[in-house]
Design a protein around this motif. Sequence first.
Motif, short mmCIF file in Angstrom:
data_model
loop_
_atom_site.label_atom_id
_atom_site.label_comp_id
_atom_site.label_asym_id
_atom_site.label_seq_id
_atom_site.Cartn_x
_atom_site.Cartn_y
_atom_site.Cartn_z
N ALA A 1 -43.08 -38.32 14.99
CA ALA A 1 -41.81 -39.05 14.92
C ALA A 1 -42.12 -40.45 14.37
N ASP B 1 -36.50 -39.20 14.67
CA ASP B 1 -36.81 -38.07 15.54
C ASP B 1 -37.24 -38.51 16.94
N GLY C 1 -40.21 -34.99 8.04
CA GLY C 1 -39.83 -33.93 8.94
C GLY C 1 -40.69 -32.71 8.67
N ASN D 1 -32.21 -37.55 13.16
CA ASN D 1 -32.86 -36.26 13.38
C ASN D 1 -33.10 -35.61 12.03
N HIS E 1 -37.98 -31.93 17.69
CA HIS E 1 -37.58 -33.18 17.06
C HIS E 1 -36.30 -33.76 17.65
N GLY F 1 -44.12 -33.69 9.50
CA GLY F 1 -43.50 -33.30 10.76
C GLY F 1 -44.49 -32.90 11.81
N ASN G 1 -44.73 -32.46 17.74
CA ASN G 1 -44.30 -33.01 16.46
C ASN G 1 -44.69 -34.48 16.29
#
Length: 306
Positions: free
Chosen positions: A29, A42, A173, A71, A78, A210, A27
């Motif tokens: 962040a 995240d 996200g 989050n 995540h 994301g 992912n």
Amino acid sequence: MTAEPQLQELAPGVHAWIQPDGTWWINNAGAVHSGGEVVLIDTCATARRTKLFLDALDAATGGAPIRLAVNTHLHGDHVYGNALLPGSTTIVAHEHTRQGILQDFILANTPPAWSPTPDWGVDAVRAPTISFRDEITLYAGAKPVVVRHPGYAAHTVGDAVAWLPEERVLFTGDLVFHRVTPMIAMGSLDGALRSLDWLAAFEPAVVVPGHGPLVAGADFAGVLAAHRRYYEFVRDTAVIGREKGWTPLEAARETGLGEFAGLPDAERLVLNLHRAYADADGVDVNVAAALGDAIAFNGGPLACSV
């Protein structure tokens, strides 16, 4: 060889952690640094990946403390890295995301869809201790970070974006998968479609999806249009499959992927069809059955490079 993750500064103090190639469990962040403190957006799936992120961020910010962390949703890629955050860090999420993290069943008993079991390096989930329903504004120093829920399920029931109104940077996200197959198995097909107009209304200058590479604001409409076509493809395939009496797996096998054939994680079509079928029947998705069908469609365990 997969490229190494990188911390990219998008605006002064605004950082994106981009992890190629954005497939299962890999992912993106981010973080906002201002006033000598950090708001994190995240973590990552494993201790190793999260430590790389936190070490890079520590170097970029001169060791500024992570006062708050957000989050964006409940999925482990995540949130599992929450366990590596300092005890003094307060974690924030939508109320449904907090509930979902507390109910996580994958970390301790990873389904055979991902085999061998990834080396998470984390023994237990760490859930948020502050939750919100609609919107909450956090601050790194005096810099606002607006965390907002669309008001309905989409990728999951508790999705949130992090929006920096001053810099016009949007952390989506998993409402956005860029150059990676989207997934809505734990959300809603109709909600995913609705979320596209909601996302467009932010009119961001830069988008941190994301999964996948960054999106320039000028390209965002095209990315959202591609998502719309994919979700409509899932919807239409589900309608035909149900009319013919096919299971989600049979419907996936009977259809061609068309323009989406080149996207990684194509087997998510099966998971998304399980969601579309479940929504039509007014029931929830049988996650174990959906993952089993995804393995069958894929011809083996799902790719996992964590």
